[in-house]
Design a protein around this motif. Structure first.
Motif, PDB file in Angstrom:
ATOM      1  N   GLY A 212       6.128  -0.883   3.764  1.00 43.95           N
ATOM      2  CA  GLY A 212       5.075  -0.070   3.181  1.00 43.95           C
ATOM      3  C   GLY A 212       3.882   0.080   4.100  1.00 43.95           C
ATOM      4  O   GLY A 212       3.747  -0.611   5.121  1.00 43.95           O
ATOM      5  N   ALA A 213       2.982   0.965   3.733  1.00 46.79           N
ATOM      6  CA  ALA A 213       1.788   1.218   4.546  1.00 46.79           C
ATOM      7  C   ALA A 213       0.910  -0.017   4.642  1.00 46.79           C
ATOM      8  O   ALA A 213       0.123  -0.153   5.585  1.00 46.79           O
ATOM      9  N   ASP A 214       1.026  -0.920   3.666  1.00 49.19           N
ATOM     10  CA  ASP A 214       0.240  -2.152   3.689  1.00 49.19           C
ATOM     11  C   ASP A 214       0.990  -3.315   4.335  1.00 49.19           C
ATOM     12  O   ASP A 214       0.494  -4.441   4.358  1.00 49.19           O
ATOM     13  N   GLY A 215       2.205  -3.044   4.848  1.00 44.82           N
ATOM     14  CA  GLY A 215       3.003  -4.100   5.453  1.00 44.82           C
ATOM     15  C   GLY A 215       3.915  -4.816   4.490  1.00 44.82           C
ATOM     16  O   GLY A 215       4.643  -5.728   4.902  1.00 44.82           O
ATOM     17  N   GLY A 216       3.895  -4.420   3.216  1.00 49.29           N
ATOM     18  CA  GLY A 216       4.786  -5.037   2.245  1.00 49.29           C
ATOM     19  C   GLY A 216       6.240  -4.674   2.508  1.00 49.29           C
ATOM     20  O   GLY A 216       6.556  -3.590   2.998  1.00 49.29           O
ATOM     21  N   LEU A 217       7.138  -5.585   2.174  1.00 46.78           N
ATOM     22  CA  LEU A 217       8.570  -5.401   2.391  1.00 46.78           C
ATOM     23  C   LEU A 217       9.277  -5.320   1.054  1.00 46.78           C
ATOM     24  O   LEU A 217       9.130  -6.206   0.209  1.00 46.78           O
ATOM     25  N   VAL A 218      10.036  -4.252   0.855  1.00 47.98           N
ATOM     26  CA  VAL A 218      10.791  -4.057  -0.378  1.00 47.98           C
ATOM     27  C   VAL A 218      12.257  -3.908  -0.017  1.00 47.98           C
ATOM     28  O   VAL A 218      12.629  -3.019   0.756  1.00 47.98           O
TER      29      VAL A 218
END
Length: 659
Positions: A212-218
């Protein structure tokens, strides 16, 4: 100084002629019988199997060949003294073994999406990204540490930062036996390769994530692939080539009902099912005889297809004996599979089950090199004499010709000697027929145990390596074999050859110095092979063995840097240390300037966190250095350090301890 230890095709052809001279006319009845059985297991024409029934017949023929080899070996051993044969061999007339005697049984061990700005790994070929423990995607780094995947932000709105963004534990409940090894990134997608040791049948595991744009991983996809373990001490399980994910799988073929077939399964759906990657009639018949047959499958999976419910891959499968080695370029995947020529099963020079081969018998050893084009079309094959066991024994030229340096013999007199043959396979050598190998362009014998090989445009270099943790190596020995003139030249250096790293028109050799410390030598292959300069690092010794551990980077407006990990002498592991690989490595840097190497600083990683990272090593290494623009990064254990060029060397700017 130039040595005369090089030969043209004549002497090599003479070995082949000697081998051929001892074929059917002088062969024993046993060898003729063995030869007929071997003929049934191969076809020199590269063709597909006609049906599942033909596959069953092929496996039955391989089983008969294996039984015949074993029986002939038993008879040969029984002709000799009892003390010279294994205890489990029972000969006619001998009493049965005691009840408590152990009997050895056969056991089966089971247009591109790549942004050049994101390629930070020291890959063998440009444009082909190899799986590694750290990758870049836009403003983020992805770091694999043990069973966790971390994202690290390195830029925010054009401003340089070093911030932990997110961490994701990869093993879910019940998945503790998955061993994760490699990351690949393409756009905002992250692909992770692991092997699941907790299943009854072996499976490789592909997990896909969105960044994600915030560095989150899904996590958004999880696939299983039935395969034997892909781990290789000097190769990688996954690559990105253009718009494709490239994988190679190997599974043994058996007649019994418990044979594992190459299949894929989507594991994050309510009712997972299995879908074959290919059918029996998609497999290519062996081009070399064999008795213990396996499937060797090359998968080319469009990255766009990974968004769907299916794993839509182009599968190319080959049936062959032995192991395989994968080499990939922008245009082709090459699968090298070792075996024996049909004549070897009849020759009196050596029995196929023998472990030690006389030099004159190596003309009967073969490697089939199967070329799979990325642009579609049928695979083709060429053969060479000898064995290939690492991808650095290959190099593809811009015109599509393939240089190959197979091991072509070993013998021991006063000192062990290793022999290599040099081949250049043009497009005309690859066809649908595996005929006799072309003559080698050159042939070289070198003393010692060669462990490191690398091609450049003028020569192929090979050197005597040392064990990567060895504290007292032997003096270094290095040779260069001219690609055009076939001349073998020894190049004296003062250290072993642990790594060979191309750098433009130069080659860099790195290794251990006898008596302590490390050294790096700058080499040139033309107009004559020679050492230009050596840089010593006293007080350090090598801590990694894989090619990804070494890296090159040219800083914008600045120098070309070489970086590599090493243990400080002060932290040398003791002999009783069970996992010395987990210890933190410092990162050493050298500046490459014309014909010299200059010390360019050290990023020290010996602080809390850098040494405490359980399972960080995980077979693929614990430390890396990589370059992003004018920034220099060092990873060791759970410690990530950013450095920068400060006029005379690399100096630390900031650090981040990963959770």
């Amino acid at each position: 100084m130039t040595m005369s230890l090089h030969l043209r095709a004549g002497p090599y052809a003479a070995s082949a002629m000697l081998a051929l001279a001892l074929l059917p006319g002088c062969a024993s009845v046993e060898r003729l019988q063995l030869g007929r059985a071997a003929d049934a297991t191969a076809s020199p024409t590269l063709r597909k199997l006609s049906s599942p029934e033909e596959l069953e017949r092929l496996l039955a023929d391989g089983k008969r060949l294996a039984a015949l080899v074993d029986e002939q070996k038993r008879r040969r051993l029984c002709r000799g003294p009892k003390e010279d044969r294994p205890a489990w061999i029972r000969c006619p007339g001998e009493p049965p073994a005691d009840e408590d005697s152990s009997v050895l049984e056969t056991v089966e061990v089971t247009g591109s999406r790549l942004d050049p700005r994101d390629l930070i790994t020291n890959n063998q070929e440009g444009g082909v990204d190899e799986g590694d423990i750290v990758k870049k995607s836009g403003d983020f780094l992805l770091v694999l540490r043990g069973s966790s995947l971390h994202s690290v932000r390195i830029a925010r709105e054009g401003r340089q930062v070093l911030e932990h963004a997110a961490s994701l534990r990869l093993a879910e409940d019940g998945d503790e036996e998955i061993w994760f090894d490699e990351i690949l990134t393409f756009g905002p997608r992250v692909l992770l390769l692991g092997f699941n040791y907790g299943e009854d049948e072996p499976v490789a595991e592909l997990q896909l994530f969105r960044l994600g744009a915030d560095g989150g991983l899904v996590r958004d996809a999880r696939f299983w692939l039935r395969s034997h373990d892909y781990f290789d001490s000097d190769n990688y399980g996954a690559r990105l080539q253009g718009d494709n994910l490239l994988l190679s799988l190997r599974l043994p073929l058996q007649l019994q009902g418990d044979m594992v077939w190459p299949e894929w399964s989507r594991r994050d759906v309510p009712t997972p099912g299995w879908t074959p990657l290919l059918e029996a009639s998609d497999l290519y018949y062996p081009v070399l005889p064999g008795r213990s047959l396996s499937m060797h499958v090359v998968l080319q999976c469009p990255l766009a297809g990974l968004d769907g419910e299916r794993l839509a891959c182009r599968s190319t499968g080959f049936v062959a004996d032995g192991s395989s080695e994968l080499y990939a370029t922008r245009h082709h995947a090459y699968l090298a599979i070792a075996g024996l020529a049909a004549e070897a099963w009849r020759s009196r020079l050596v029995h196929p089950s023998d472990g030690d081969w006389p030099v004159e018998a190596w003309a009967l050893r073969r490697t089939a090199i199967l070329r799979v084009p990325f642009g579609g079309g049928a695979p083709t094959v060429a053969t060479v004499h000898g064995d290939i066991d690492q991808p650095f024994q290959f190099r593809e030229d811009d015109d599509g010709a393939l240089w190959v340096l197979p091991l072509s013999g070993e013998h021991a007199d006063e000192e062990a000697t290793t022999r290599y043959g040099l081949y250049r396979l043009g497009p005309e050598h690859f066809s649908g027929f595996a005929g006799e190998p072309p003559p080698p362009r050159a042939f070289a014998e070198v003393p010692g145990d060669v462990g490191t090989i690398r091609f450049d445009r003028e020569v192929v270099w090979f050197g005597e390596s040392s064990w990567w943790g060895q504290s007292d190596p032997s003096p270094g020995r290095l040779w260069a074999l001219g690609l055009q003139d076939g001349v073998l030249t020894p190049v004296p250096i003062s250290h072993s050859v642990q790594f060979l790293q191309p750098s433009g028109e130069r080659m860099i050799a790195v290794g251990l110095v006898p008596g302590g410390g490390m050294g790096a030598s700058l080499l040139v292959g033309a107009p004559r092979p020679q050492r230009l300069h050596t840089l010593d690092w006293p007080g350090y010794f090598s801590s990694e063995s894989r090619s990804h551990a070494v890296n090159l980077g040219r800083l914008p407006g600045g120098p070309l840097l070489l970086g590599l990990p090493a243990w400080p002498e002060s932290t040398r592991p003791g002999d009783d240390d069970p996992w010395p690989e987990e210890r933190a490595s410092d990162l050493l840097y050298a500046r490459i300037d014309a014909d010299r190497l200059y010390a360019a600083g050290v990023l020290e990683m010996q602080d809390p966190g850098g040494r405490e990272c359980e399972d960080c090593w995980d077979w693929y290494g614990n430390a890396r250095t990589f370059f992003v623009g004018g920034r220099v990064f060092a990873l060791s254990g759970s410690l990530l350090v950013e450095g920068a060029w400060a006029g005379e060397g690399v100096q630390r700017r900031r650090r981040l301890l990963l959770p």
